[in-house]
Write a protein that holds these residues in place. Structure first.
Motif, PDB file in Angstrom:
ATOM      1  N   MET A   1       0.811  -1.033  -0.360  1.00 32.03           N
ATOM      2  CA  MET A   1       0.123   0.189  -0.280  1.00 32.03           C
ATOM      3  C   MET A   1       0.366   1.052  -0.560  1.00 32.03           C
ATOM      4  SD  MET A   1      -3.000  -0.201   2.250  1.00 32.03           S
ATOM      5  CE  MET A   1      -3.356  -2.595   2.380  1.00 32.03           C
ATOM      6  N   THR A   2       1.785   0.986  -0.293  1.00 28.89           N
ATOM      7  CA  THR A   2       2.262   2.177  -0.585  1.00 28.89           C
ATOM      8  C   THR A   2       1.950   3.973  -1.516  1.00 28.89           C
ATOM      9  OG1 THR A   2       3.284   1.740  -3.415  1.00 28.89           O
ATOM     10  CG2 THR A   2       4.454   1.270  -1.336  1.00 28.89           C
ATOM     11  N   ASP A   3       0.569   3.753  -1.931  1.00 31.76           N
ATOM     12  CA  ASP A   3      -0.393   5.256  -2.650  1.00 31.76           C
ATOM     13  C   ASP A   3      -1.176   5.147  -1.441  1.00 31.76           C
ATOM     14  OD1 ASP A   3      -1.693   3.280  -3.254  1.00 31.76           O
ATOM     15  OD2 ASP A   3      -2.047   3.411  -5.337  1.00 31.76           O
ATOM     16  N   LEU A   4      -0.747   5.299  -0.398  1.00 31.00           N
ATOM     17  CA  LEU A   4      -1.477   5.560   0.415  1.00 31.00           C
ATOM     18  C   LEU A   4      -1.303   7.567   1.039  1.00 31.00           C
ATOM     19  CD1 LEU A   4      -0.871   2.451   3.200  1.00 31.00           C
ATOM     20  CD2 LEU A   4      -3.486   3.011   2.268  1.00 31.00           C
ATOM     21  N   VAL A   5      -2.439   7.766   0.641  1.00 32.32           N
ATOM     22  CA  VAL A   5      -2.353   9.794   1.233  1.00 32.32           C
ATOM     23  C   VAL A   5      -2.525   9.758   2.558  1.00 32.32           C
ATOM     24  CG1 VAL A   5      -3.642  11.461   0.718  1.00 32.32           C
ATOM     25  CG2 VAL A   5      -3.711   9.663  -0.754  1.00 32.32           C
ATOM     26  N   TRP A   6      -1.679   9.941   3.468  1.00 30.00           N
ATOM     27  CA  TRP A   6      -1.520   9.979   4.860  1.00 30.00           C
ATOM     28  C   TRP A   6      -1.769  11.631   5.309  1.00 30.00           C
ATOM     29  CZ3 TRP A   6      -1.284   6.144   7.859  1.00 30.00           C
ATOM     30  CH2 TRP A   6      -0.256   4.885   7.395  1.00 30.00           C
ATOM     31  N   ILE A   7      -2.934  11.557   6.259  1.00 33.78           N
ATOM     32  CA  ILE A   7      -3.395  13.078   6.916  1.00 33.78           C
ATOM     33  C   ILE A   7      -2.479  13.137   7.655  1.00 33.78           C
ATOM     34  CG2 ILE A   7      -5.815  14.673   7.099  1.00 33.78           C
ATOM     35  CD1 ILE A   7      -6.179  12.803   4.428  1.00 33.78           C
ATOM     36  N   LYS A   8      -2.130  13.731   8.799  1.00 31.09           N
ATOM     37  CA  LYS A   8      -1.076  14.377  10.097  1.00 31.09           C
ATOM     38  C   LYS A   8      -2.374  15.418  10.231  1.00 31.09           C
ATOM     39  CE  LYS A   8       2.775  14.433  10.759  1.00 31.09           C
ATOM     40  NZ  LYS A   8       4.654  15.220  10.142  1.00 31.09           N
ATOM     41  N   SER A   9      -2.548  15.011  11.445  1.00 25.92           N
ATOM     42  CA  SER A   9      -3.710  15.463  12.718  1.00 25.92           C
ATOM     43  C   SER A   9      -3.319  17.043  12.820  1.00 25.92           C
ATOM     44  CB  SER A   9      -3.114  14.354  14.205  1.00 25.92           C
ATOM     45  OG  SER A   9      -3.797  15.801  15.714  1.00 25.92           O
ATOM     46  N   SER A  10      -4.155  17.705  13.025  1.00 26.50           N
ATOM     47  CA  SER A  10      -4.202  19.027  13.082  1.00 26.50           C
ATOM     48  C   SER A  10      -3.804  19.363  14.079  1.00 26.50           C
ATOM     49  CB  SER A  10      -5.250  19.525  13.186  1.00 26.50           C
ATOM     50  OG  SER A  10      -6.577  19.492  13.929  1.00 26.50           O
ATOM     51  N   TYR A  11      -3.246  18.724  15.098  1.00 29.21           N
ATOM     52  CA  TYR A  11      -2.062  19.138  16.797  1.00 29.21           C
ATOM     53  C   TYR A  11      -1.005  18.818  16.095  1.00 29.21           C
ATOM     54  CZ  TYR A  11      -7.214  18.918  18.698  1.00 29.21           C
ATOM     55  OH  TYR A  11      -8.416  19.380  19.605  1.00 29.21           O
ATOM     56  N   SER A  12      -0.784  18.238  15.485  1.00 34.22           N
ATOM     57  CA  SER A  12       0.719  18.138  14.730  1.00 34.22           C
ATOM     58  C   SER A  12       1.149  18.718  13.976  1.00 34.22           C
ATOM     59  CB  SER A  12       0.882  16.446  14.510  1.00 34.22           C
ATOM     60  OG  SER A  12       2.349  16.445  13.761  1.00 34.22           O
ATOM     61  N   VAL A  20       0.380  11.522  15.293  1.00 40.24           N
ATOM     62  CA  VAL A  20      -0.648  10.866  14.679  1.00 40.24           C
ATOM     63  C   VAL A  20      -1.319  11.270  12.971  1.00 40.24           C
ATOM     64  CG1 VAL A  20      -1.674   8.780  16.893  1.00 40.24           C
ATOM     65  CG2 VAL A  20      -3.211  10.348  15.488  1.00 40.24           C
ATOM     66  N   GLU A  21      -0.984   9.975  11.862  1.00 41.75           N
ATOM     67  CA  GLU A  21      -1.660   9.869  10.815  1.00 41.75           C
ATOM     68  C   GLU A  21      -2.138   9.402  10.143  1.00 41.75           C
ATOM     69  OE1 GLU A  21       2.175  12.452   8.375  1.00 41.75           O
ATOM     70  OE2 GLU A  21       1.746  10.135   9.289  1.00 41.75           O
ATOM     71  N   VAL A  22      -3.631   9.499   9.557  1.00 43.90           N
ATOM     72  CA  VAL A  22      -4.347   8.577   9.128  1.00 43.90           C
ATOM     73  C   VAL A  22      -4.310   8.438   7.237  1.00 43.90           C
ATOM     74  CG1 VAL A  22      -7.193   8.253   9.329  1.00 43.90           C
ATOM     75  CG2 VAL A  22      -5.479   9.448  11.296  1.00 43.90           C
ATOM     76  N   ALA A  23      -4.899   6.921   6.711  1.00 40.42           N
ATOM     77  CA  ALA A  23      -5.042   6.867   5.925  1.00 40.42           C
ATOM     78  C   ALA A  23      -5.779   6.268   5.690  1.00 40.42           C
ATOM     79  CB  ALA A  23      -3.813   6.391   4.885  1.00 40.42           C
ATOM     80  N   ALA A  24      -7.080   6.164   4.228  1.00 37.15           N
ATOM     81  CA  ALA A  24      -7.402   5.609   4.230  1.00 37.15           C
ATOM     82  C   ALA A  24      -8.008   4.824   3.003  1.00 37.15           C
ATOM     83  CB  ALA A  24      -8.989   5.940   3.776  1.00 37.15           C
ATOM     84  N   ALA A  25      -7.735   3.517   3.348  1.00 34.60           N
ATOM     85  CA  ALA A  25      -7.795   2.448   1.692  1.00 34.60           C
ATOM     86  C   ALA A  25      -8.773   1.806   1.985  1.00 34.60           C
ATOM     87  CB  ALA A  25      -7.130   1.181   2.679  1.00 34.60           C
ATOM     88  N   PRO A  26      -8.926   1.453   0.836  1.00 39.39           N
ATOM     89  CA  PRO A  26     -10.547   0.967   0.330  1.00 39.39           C
ATOM     90  C   PRO A  26     -11.548  -0.157   1.192  1.00 39.39           C
ATOM     91  CG  PRO A  26      -9.046   0.188  -1.030  1.00 39.39           C
ATOM     92  CD  PRO A  26      -7.995   0.637  -0.341  1.00 39.39           C
ATOM     93  N   ALA A  27     -10.951  -0.560   1.833  1.00 37.09           N
ATOM     94  CA  ALA A  27     -11.909  -1.490   3.478  1.00 37.09           C
ATOM     95  C   ALA A  27     -11.115  -0.955   4.848  1.00 37.09           C
ATOM     96  CB  ALA A  27     -11.571  -3.573   2.686  1.00 37.09           C
ATOM     97  N   LEU A  30      -6.476   2.997   8.318  1.00 36.69           N
ATOM     98  CA  LEU A  30      -4.612   3.209   8.755  1.00 36.69           C
ATOM     99  C   LEU A  30      -4.472   3.921   9.589  1.00 36.69           C
ATOM    100  CD1 LEU A  30      -2.715   1.137   5.719  1.00 36.69           C
ATOM    101  CD2 LEU A  30      -3.902   0.173   7.524  1.00 36.69           C
ATOM    102  N   VAL A  31      -3.621   3.581  10.723  1.00 36.24           N
ATOM    103  CA  VAL A  31      -3.473   4.895  12.068  1.00 36.24           C
ATOM    104  C   VAL A  31      -1.806   4.681  12.283  1.00 36.24           C
ATOM    105  CG1 VAL A  31      -3.687   6.160  13.963  1.00 36.24           C
ATOM    106  CG2 VAL A  31      -5.430   5.095  13.000  1.00 36.24           C
ATOM    107  N   ARG A  32      -1.064   5.739  12.264  1.00 39.70           N
ATOM    108  CA  ARG A  32       0.824   5.303  12.439  1.00 39.70           C
ATOM    109  C   ARG A  32       1.340   6.483  12.616  1.00 39.70           C
ATOM    110  NH1 ARG A  32       3.401   6.262   6.678  1.00 39.70           N
ATOM    111  NH2 ARG A  32       3.202   8.511   5.983  1.00 39.70           N
TER     112      ARG A  32
END
Length: 59
Positions: A1-12, A20-27, A30-32
Motif C-alpha cells: 500500500m505505497t499509494d496511501l495518502v497520509w493525513i497528519k493530525s491538526s494537532y501536529s 498521528v497520521e491517518v490513511a483511508a484504504a478501500p476496506a 490505517l493509523v500510524r
C-alpha cells in the motif's frame, strides 16, 4: 500500500509535537505514529473508526 495518502493530525505542527497520521484504504483505516512512519500501523474497519471519532474529538 505505497499509494496511501497520509493525513497528519491538526494537532501536529512542523515545530512539534509529533502526533498521528491517518490513511483511508478501500476496506480499512490505517493509523500510524507520525514520528515513526515506517513503524507499526493500527488497522481499523471503517465502522470502528466512525465509532471512535466522536470520542477522539472530545479531547
Amino acid at each position: 500500500m505505497t499509494d496511501l495518502v497520509w493525513i497528519k493530525s491538526s494537532y501536529s505542527t512542523d515545530e512539534g509535537p509529533d502526533c498521528v497520521e491517518v490513511a483511508a484504504a478501500p476496506a480499512q483505516i490505517l493509523v500510524r505514529d507520525s514520528k515513526n512512519p515506517d513503524g507499526p500501523r493500527l488497522t481499523l474497519a471503517p465502522t470502528t473508526w466512525a465509532t471512535f471519532l466522536p470520542y477522539a474529538s472530545r479531547h
